[in-house]
Design a protein around this motif. Sequence first.
Motif, PDB file in Angstrom:
ATOM      1  N   LEU A  43       0.794  -1.225   0.000  1.00  0.00           N
ATOM      2  CA  LEU A  43       0.000   0.000   0.000  1.00  0.00           C
ATOM      3  C   LEU A  43       0.830   1.281   0.000  1.00  0.00           C
ATOM      4  O   LEU A  43       0.374   2.304  -0.489  1.00  0.00           O
ATOM      5  CB  LEU A  43      -0.942   0.016   1.214  1.00  0.00           C
ATOM      6  N   PHE A  44       2.052   1.201   0.558  1.00  0.00           N
ATOM      7  CA  PHE A  44       2.812   2.439   0.714  1.00  0.00           C
ATOM      8  C   PHE A  44       2.984   3.214  -0.603  1.00  0.00           C
ATOM      9  O   PHE A  44       2.755   4.425  -0.628  1.00  0.00           O
ATOM     10  CB  PHE A  44       4.167   2.174   1.371  1.00  0.00           C
ATOM     11  N   PRO A  45       3.379   2.540  -1.692  1.00  0.00           N
ATOM     12  CA  PRO A  45       3.535   3.301  -2.944  1.00  0.00           C
ATOM     13  C   PRO A  45       2.257   4.035  -3.357  1.00  0.00           C
ATOM     14  O   PRO A  45       2.332   5.139  -3.890  1.00  0.00           O
ATOM     15  CB  PRO A  45       3.898   2.228  -3.968  1.00  0.00           C
ATOM     16  N   PHE A  46       1.105   3.452  -3.063  1.00  0.00           N
ATOM     17  CA  PHE A  46      -0.146   4.127  -3.410  1.00  0.00           C
ATOM     18  C   PHE A  46      -0.299   5.407  -2.582  1.00  0.00           C
ATOM     19  O   PHE A  46      -0.690   6.453  -3.085  1.00  0.00           O
ATOM     20  CB  PHE A  46      -1.351   3.204  -3.177  1.00  0.00           C
ATOM     21  N   TRP A  48       2.134   7.035  -1.333  1.00  0.00           N
ATOM     22  CA  TRP A  48       3.187   7.970  -1.739  1.00  0.00           C
ATOM     23  C   TRP A  48       2.807   8.709  -3.017  1.00  0.00           C
ATOM     24  O   TRP A  48       3.179   9.856  -3.225  1.00  0.00           O
ATOM     25  CB  TRP A  48       4.514   7.228  -1.885  1.00  0.00           C
ATOM     26  N   ILE A  49       2.084   8.053  -3.896  1.00  0.00           N
ATOM     27  CA  ILE A  49       1.563   8.721  -5.093  1.00  0.00           C
ATOM     28  C   ILE A  49       0.678   9.886  -4.667  1.00  0.00           C
ATOM     29  O   ILE A  49       0.837  11.020  -5.112  1.00  0.00           O
ATOM     30  CB  ILE A  49       0.750   7.738  -5.976  1.00  0.00           C
ATOM     31  N   ARG A  51       0.441  11.392  -1.692  1.00  0.00           N
ATOM     32  CA  ARG A  51       1.173  12.390  -0.912  1.00  0.00           C
ATOM     33  C   ARG A  51       1.983  13.297  -1.841  1.00  0.00           C
ATOM     34  O   ARG A  51       2.013  14.521  -1.675  1.00  0.00           O
ATOM     35  CB  ARG A  51       2.060  11.660   0.098  1.00  0.00           C
ATOM     36  N   THR A  52       2.637  12.712  -2.827  1.00  0.00           N
ATOM     37  CA  THR A  52       3.461  13.507  -3.734  1.00  0.00           C
ATOM     38  C   THR A  52       2.590  14.371  -4.644  1.00  0.00           C
ATOM     39  O   THR A  52       2.922  15.527  -4.916  1.00  0.00           O
ATOM     40  CB  THR A  52       4.348  12.594  -4.589  1.00  0.00           C
ATOM     41  N   SER A  65      11.248  13.730   3.004  1.00  0.00           N
ATOM     42  CA  SER A  65      10.806  12.547   3.753  1.00  0.00           C
ATOM     43  C   SER A  65       9.535  12.798   4.554  1.00  0.00           C
ATOM     44  O   SER A  65       9.070  11.921   5.275  1.00  0.00           O
ATOM     45  CB  SER A  65      11.926  12.092   4.691  1.00  0.00           C
ATOM     46  N   TRP A 277       7.917  15.623 -10.278  1.00  0.00           N
ATOM     47  CA  TRP A 277       7.381  14.414  -9.655  1.00  0.00           C
ATOM     48  C   TRP A 277       5.950  14.592  -9.177  1.00  0.00           C
ATOM     49  O   TRP A 277       5.129  13.674  -9.285  1.00  0.00           O
ATOM     50  CB  TRP A 277       8.280  13.957  -8.496  1.00  0.00           C
ATOM     51  N   MET A 281       3.026  12.183 -10.444  1.00  0.00           N
ATOM     52  CA  MET A 281       2.224  11.368  -9.538  1.00  0.00           C
ATOM     53  C   MET A 281       0.740  11.713  -9.656  1.00  0.00           C
ATOM     54  O   MET A 281      -0.121  10.841  -9.575  1.00  0.00           O
ATOM     55  CB  MET A 281       2.706  11.545  -8.095  1.00  0.00           C
TER      56      MET A 281
ATOM     57  N   VAL B 151      -6.410  -6.291  -1.016  1.00  0.00           N
ATOM     58  CA  VAL B 151      -5.334  -5.307  -0.866  1.00  0.00           C
ATOM     59  C   VAL B 151      -4.068  -5.767  -1.595  1.00  0.00           C
ATOM     60  O   VAL B 151      -3.457  -4.996  -2.327  1.00  0.00           O
ATOM     61  CB  VAL B 151      -5.041  -5.065   0.631  1.00  0.00           C
ATOM     62  N   VAL B 166       6.163   5.180  -9.952  1.00  0.00           N
ATOM     63  CA  VAL B 166       6.151   5.456  -8.518  1.00  0.00           C
ATOM     64  C   VAL B 166       7.395   4.872  -7.849  1.00  0.00           C
ATOM     65  O   VAL B 166       7.987   5.487  -6.964  1.00  0.00           O
ATOM     66  CB  VAL B 166       4.860   4.970  -7.833  1.00  0.00           C
ATOM     67  N   TRP B 167       7.851   3.709  -8.334  1.00  0.00           N
ATOM     68  CA  TRP B 167       9.057   3.142  -7.747  1.00  0.00           C
ATOM     69  C   TRP B 167      10.293   3.934  -8.155  1.00  0.00           C
ATOM     70  O   TRP B 167      11.221   4.096  -7.367  1.00  0.00           O
ATOM     71  CB  TRP B 167       9.212   1.660  -8.103  1.00  0.00           C
ATOM     72  N   TRP B 169      10.346   7.035  -8.506  1.00  0.00           N
ATOM     73  CA  TRP B 169      10.291   8.195  -7.613  1.00  0.00           C
ATOM     74  C   TRP B 169      10.739   7.811  -6.206  1.00  0.00           C
ATOM     75  O   TRP B 169      11.549   8.487  -5.587  1.00  0.00           O
ATOM     76  CB  TRP B 169       8.884   8.769  -7.639  1.00  0.00           C
ATOM     77  N   MET B 170      10.260   6.666  -5.705  1.00  0.00           N
ATOM     78  CA  MET B 170      10.629   6.276  -4.341  1.00  0.00           C
ATOM     79  C   MET B 170      12.099   5.857  -4.246  1.00  0.00           C
ATOM     80  O   MET B 170      12.703   5.945  -3.194  1.00  0.00           O
ATOM     81  CB  MET B 170       9.721   5.144  -3.855  1.00  0.00           C
ATOM     82  N   ILE B 177      12.176   8.295  -1.061  1.00  0.00           N
ATOM     83  CA  ILE B 177      11.971   7.962   0.346  1.00  0.00           C
ATOM     84  C   ILE B 177      12.789   6.724   0.740  1.00  0.00           C
ATOM     85  O   ILE B 177      13.294   6.636   1.858  1.00  0.00           O
ATOM     86  CB  ILE B 177      10.460   7.762   0.640  1.00  0.00           C
ATOM     87  N   ILE B 180      16.329   7.879   1.300  1.00  0.00           N
ATOM     88  CA  ILE B 180      16.430   8.686   2.521  1.00  0.00           C
ATOM     89  C   ILE B 180      16.477   7.759   3.737  1.00  0.00           C
ATOM     90  O   ILE B 180      17.299   7.930   4.641  1.00  0.00           O
ATOM     91  CB  ILE B 180      15.249   9.673   2.604  1.00  0.00           C
ATOM     92  N   TRP B 209       6.800  -6.839  -6.971  1.00  0.00           N
ATOM     93  CA  TRP B 209       5.777  -6.049  -6.270  1.00  0.00           C
ATOM     94  C   TRP B 209       4.464  -6.059  -7.059  1.00  0.00           C
ATOM     95  O   TRP B 209       3.393  -6.245  -6.509  1.00  0.00           O
ATOM     96  CB  TRP B 209       6.272  -4.607  -6.093  1.00  0.00           C
TER      97      TRP B 209
END
Lengths: 312, 337
Positions: A43-46, A48-49, A51-52, A65, A277, A281, B151, B166-167, B169-170, B177, B180, B209
């Motif tokens: 779920l985190f990447p979703f 992060w999309i 949030r960005t 961060s 970015w 996003m 999920v 998205v990856w 970017w991360m 992130i 970081i 993923w």
Amino acid sequence: MAVTVAPGPAAVPRRPTRNTARRFSPGRAVAWTYLGAIVLVTLFPFYWILRTALSNNYQLATNPSSPLPVGFTWGAFERVLGIASTAEAQAQGGSGATLDIAIYLRNSLIYASVQTALIVLLSAAAAYAFSRLHWRGRDLVFNILISALMVPSVFTLLPNFVLAKDLGLINTFAGLILPGGLFQAFALFFLRQFMLGLSTEVEEAAIIDGAGPLRIFFRIILPMTSAPIATVSLLMFVNAWNDYFWPLLIADDQSVQPLTLALGVFKQSSPQAAPDWAGLMAAALIAALPMLLLFLAFGKRIVNSIGFSGLK
Amino acid sequence: MVVTSQGNHATPVKPRSGEPGAVATTVTSPGRGPTRKARRATATRSAAARRRDLPVALLLILPAVVGFAVFYAYPTLRGIYLSFTDFHVLSPPNWVGLANFRELFGDDVFWHSLLVTVYFVLLSVVFGTAISLVTAVVLHRVTRSSVLRGVILLPFLISNVIAALVWQWMLDPTLGIVNIALKHLTGHSVLFFGSGGWAIPSLAAISVWKWMGYYALLIFAGLQTIPATIYEAGRVDGASEAQMFRRLTVPLLRPILVMVVVLTVINSFQVFDIVQVTTEGGPANASNVLQMYIYRKAFRQFDFGYAATMSLALFALLIAVTFTQLRLARAGESDLN
């Protein structure tokens, strides 16, 4: 539903509790920790999309961060949708490039829904002919068609591009839709498999009443096949919506490009050194939204159909 | 209509035998007694139906046959033909015999691409299958939640392009992130897409993923077909969880696991989208997977003949790998049967 899951032998309870499902055991704790980690990574990447997309592109660099949007703004969405002027967009760290999202969205909708409708209807009709009708050579023809499963798309892509070019189908919806819209071995195989399992009694009754094969197909077989048809439709729609390589070859004009290509176009227009970015996003979120909505509406059906499609 | 409402079964698990009574009454026009006609119809059904079915059948399969012939069979043959030609799209193909194949054998970039692709496939298969299997088993053991299953399926529903974006970017070297966090923990960051050593593992991670949830659900469905009594028997015999996993779950799942591995191999060999969006084959060919190389040959250098030759090689490779896998794994058999 009866819970048949039992904890490991190590977890034999000292005091029997009533609710076995809630019983604590080290194994169970490890299992839930693992699932928690999987869900987090999923779920985190979703997040992060999102949030960005809601951040100010310039300020992203100062506080990369922060778990919350940095300098909260709808600006990225406005840039992507072309609501913001070029000057405004550039002031926010965008390239000034906009995405004519309405056109790409329309193209994606046309591509995915027409192809899905076409392939499901044609596959169901063919599956009916290959399962319920009796004719000489039926299994031979079916086996020949199903051999297409063996041919990987990598091999047909180039010749299909040449063919589409010869036929003048470059930059047309026909070129986009037809190669995958007339025949998909998987859809045919899947629906035939289901129809083979239907009982013959209903059909016989209809034959006695003088119903012809076409009438039987539309009035009896098609309604009885509605569940697997829904499954195939969802899978085909997801595939077409996310398709990238074929549209990349066939569509270089904006008037037919789907959203997947639009994202690439938007990325290329953004400077290599400091990509927009937030804008990217926002665009990704807009492109993913229809799938996410579809998932909210049909989540359970999609989840169940994956297992079903695999077991065949 | 009764007929229509009959079609709405909620679960697609097993074709339900139609309830003949209900449907028969709807299709039968009132006032006609089916009994005598029925007897005659059953007697002559096969012969009469066969004659009547053929034209309808041909009509119904026509679009699929056309689609197969035009977009699968013909391109396949043409692809084989083009691989023996020098073809640059604008002028007609020239027959050059085995020249492309000779070039292929001497083409270092091709062999490098093959190596890179195999590396990507191995990473995707090993990690993808392992994580999917563990996830499916854990899910199956501790919860029946379809929300949780939903999920983990989410990444499957978004396009490779979005997953790659998205990856990227991360994993960005300065603002991402992940980097970081890494810098916080280890003191230095990693050039995930910018360094030769990390490009392929990073791409494989994105692929894992994206597909993990899908494969986990396939395996989950397989787990549901294993009768609980087998585990009960195992428990009575004093088997530990780990033993039951190794001795019961894995062998019983073999057909599904083989399918997952075969699907992963076939998909991974054809990886393109995520490479095109992130590295475009770089840095310095480090992630120049076969599909990427074929694309560049065809659409950057317009060397279609050679690109077709490479496609043919990849095709042959896929067939060989798939057959070997099915052979080795005795895919058709399940210990359950």
